[in-house]
Design a protein around this motif. Structure first.
Motif, short mmCIF file in Angstrom:
data_model
loop_
_atom_site.label_atom_id
_atom_site.label_comp_id
_atom_site.label_asym_id
_atom_site.label_seq_id
_atom_site.Cartn_x
_atom_site.Cartn_y
_atom_site.Cartn_z
N MET A 54 0.85 -1.19 0.00
CA MET A 54 0.00 0.00 0.00
C MET A 54 0.89 1.25 0.00
N TYR A 55 0.47 2.25 -0.77
CA TYR A 55 1.16 3.53 -0.79
C TYR A 55 0.46 4.48 0.17
N LYS A 56 1.25 5.33 0.81
CA LYS A 56 0.70 6.27 1.79
C LYS A 56 0.86 7.69 1.29
N TYR A 57 -0.23 8.48 1.39
CA TYR A 57 -0.22 9.87 0.93
C TYR A 57 -0.87 10.76 1.98
N ASN A 58 -0.47 12.04 2.00
CA ASN A 58 -1.30 12.98 2.74
C ASN A 58 -2.42 13.45 1.81
N GLN A 59 -3.35 14.21 2.35
CA GLN A 59 -4.52 14.60 1.55
C GLN A 59 -4.13 15.39 0.31
N SER A 60 -3.21 16.32 0.47
CA SER A 60 -2.80 17.17 -0.65
C SER A 60 -2.14 16.36 -1.75
N MET A 112 -2.58 13.96 -7.18
CA MET A 112 -2.45 12.80 -8.07
C MET A 112 -3.76 12.55 -8.82
N MET A 113 -4.89 12.70 -8.14
CA MET A 113 -6.18 12.52 -8.80
C MET A 113 -6.40 13.61 -9.86
N ASP A 114 -5.96 14.83 -9.57
CA ASP A 114 -6.07 15.90 -10.57
C ASP A 114 -5.29 15.55 -11.84
N GLU A 115 -4.09 14.99 -11.66
CA GLU A 115 -3.28 14.60 -12.82
C GLU A 115 -3.95 13.49 -13.61
N LEU A 116 -4.51 12.51 -12.90
CA LEU A 116 -5.20 11.41 -13.58
C LEU A 116 -6.43 11.92 -14.33
N MET A 117 -7.19 12.80 -13.69
CA MET A 117 -8.38 13.36 -14.35
C MET A 117 -7.99 14.12 -15.62
N HIS A 118 -6.89 14.86 -15.55
CA HIS A 118 -6.42 15.60 -16.72
C HIS A 118 -6.06 14.64 -17.86
N ASP A 119 -5.34 13.55 -17.50
CA ASP A 119 -4.91 12.58 -18.51
C ASP A 119 -6.11 11.85 -19.13
N PHE A 120 -7.06 11.42 -18.29
CA PHE A 120 -8.22 10.69 -18.80
C PHE A 120 -9.15 11.59 -19.60
N LYS A 121 -9.26 12.85 -19.19
CA LYS A 121 -10.08 13.79 -19.97
C LYS A 121 -9.46 14.01 -21.35
N ALA A 168 -11.62 8.75 -10.65
CA ALA A 168 -10.63 9.65 -10.05
C ALA A 168 -11.31 10.85 -9.40
N LYS A 169 -12.32 11.38 -10.06
CA LYS A 169 -13.06 12.52 -9.50
C LYS A 169 -13.73 12.13 -8.19
N PHE A 170 -14.33 10.92 -8.18
CA PHE A 170 -14.99 10.47 -6.95
C PHE A 170 -13.98 10.23 -5.83
N TYR A 184 -4.37 5.73 2.08
CA TYR A 184 -3.64 4.56 1.61
C TYR A 184 -4.26 4.09 0.29
N ALA A 185 -3.42 3.73 -0.65
CA ALA A 185 -3.90 3.19 -1.92
C ALA A 185 -3.00 2.04 -2.35
N ASP A 186 -3.59 0.99 -2.92
CA ASP A 186 -2.77 -0.13 -3.37
C ASP A 186 -2.11 0.19 -4.71
N GLY A 187 -1.29 -0.75 -5.20
CA GLY A 187 -0.48 -0.50 -6.39
C GLY A 187 -1.29 -0.22 -7.64
N THR A 188 -2.57 -0.62 -7.66
CA THR A 188 -3.40 -0.38 -8.83
C THR A 188 -3.52 1.10 -9.15
N ILE A 189 -3.38 1.94 -8.13
CA ILE A 189 -3.54 3.38 -8.32
C ILE A 189 -2.50 3.94 -9.29
N LEU A 190 -1.36 3.24 -9.42
CA LEU A 190 -0.29 3.69 -10.31
C LEU A 190 -0.13 2.79 -11.53
N SER A 191 -1.07 1.86 -11.71
CA SER A 191 -0.94 0.87 -12.77
C SER A 191 -1.55 1.36 -14.08
N PRO A 192 -0.97 0.97 -15.23
CA PRO A 192 -1.60 1.30 -16.52
C PRO A 192 -2.93 0.59 -16.72
#
Length: 230
Positions: free
Chosen positions: A1-7, A12-21, A90-92, A115-123
């Protein structure tokens, strides 16, 4: 599991949303329509039975959701639909992390992390849903709660886990092929290639059109668990 603070997590979700959009090439208005279809009533705390139901019926439920999206966004191929669904997830994740922390913690009195598992960074992320937890520890009480965020075909939801998040991630037995893929964090196509099973056969097993023979499921489960230990 990967550990992040809220920010960190929300960035990271903002970056994913940008890429998927960018990948789906759809407007904000079209993505908002898709988000309302996938998340019509953004409420946390659904009961566990819904999560269990998703394991059996998610394939059919996702197809229903995709058809609904296509009825509003007709010029949309399969790859664009994958990106639209991934954008909405990602938005949710981002909005639900913010809501859970706002509703359940006090900044000066709590240690908060995600906490997020490795899928969060997977293609493969557009095809498999990452396991994401919000951990809130009350400093004075030394008490920690975990809330899992679970955007699934059943509905976009969150629910508090009993004990710790590790209890929810324990190695399972008698897994379905869908649970095996989730355990490995790979797509149906990759599972098909890795274990030499026709993809149409997998689709039929996972949709309930046919049943995986018990001896095959047991051999697959053994192979999957051995692969997980490597």
């Amino acid at each position: 599991m990967y550990k992040y603070n809220q920010s960190e997590f929300e960035s990271m979700m903002d970056e994913l949303m940008h890429d998927f959009k960018k990948g789906c090439g759809k407007s904000e208005a079209e993505l908002d329509v898709a988000y309302k279809i996938l998340n019509p009533s953004p409420v946390g705390g659904f009961v566990d039975s819904l999560v269990k139901m998703d394991k059996d019926y998610s394939t059919n439920l996702w197809e229903i959701k995709r058809k609904q999206i296509k009825s509003f966004i007709p010029e949309c191929d399969g790859y664009q639909l994958d990106d639209i669904v991934a954008y909405c997830r990602a938005k949710f994740f981002k909005e639900e992390v913010d809501r859970i922390i706002y509703d359940n913690s006090i900044a000066e009195e709590c240690d908060v992390c995600v906490y997020a598992d490795g899928t969060i960074l997977s293609p493969e992320w557009p095809y498999l849903c990452a396991k994401v937890y919000v951990s809130i520890k009350w400093i004075d009480e030394n008490k920690t709660t975990y809330t899992r965020i679970f955007p699934s075909a059943v509905g976009f939801m969150s629910y508090k886990t009993k004990g710790s998040m590790e209890d929810d991630l324990k190695q399972k037995e008698n897994m379905s092929t869908m649970e095996m893929r989730e355990h490995l964090k790979i797509s149906r196509a990759e599972f098909s290639r890795r274990y030499n099973i026709p993809i149409r056969t997998l689709e039929n097993w996972e949709s309930g059109k046919s049943k995986c023979p018990d001896y095959v499921r047991q051999l697959l489960e053994r192979a999957v668990l051995e692969d997980c230990e490597k």
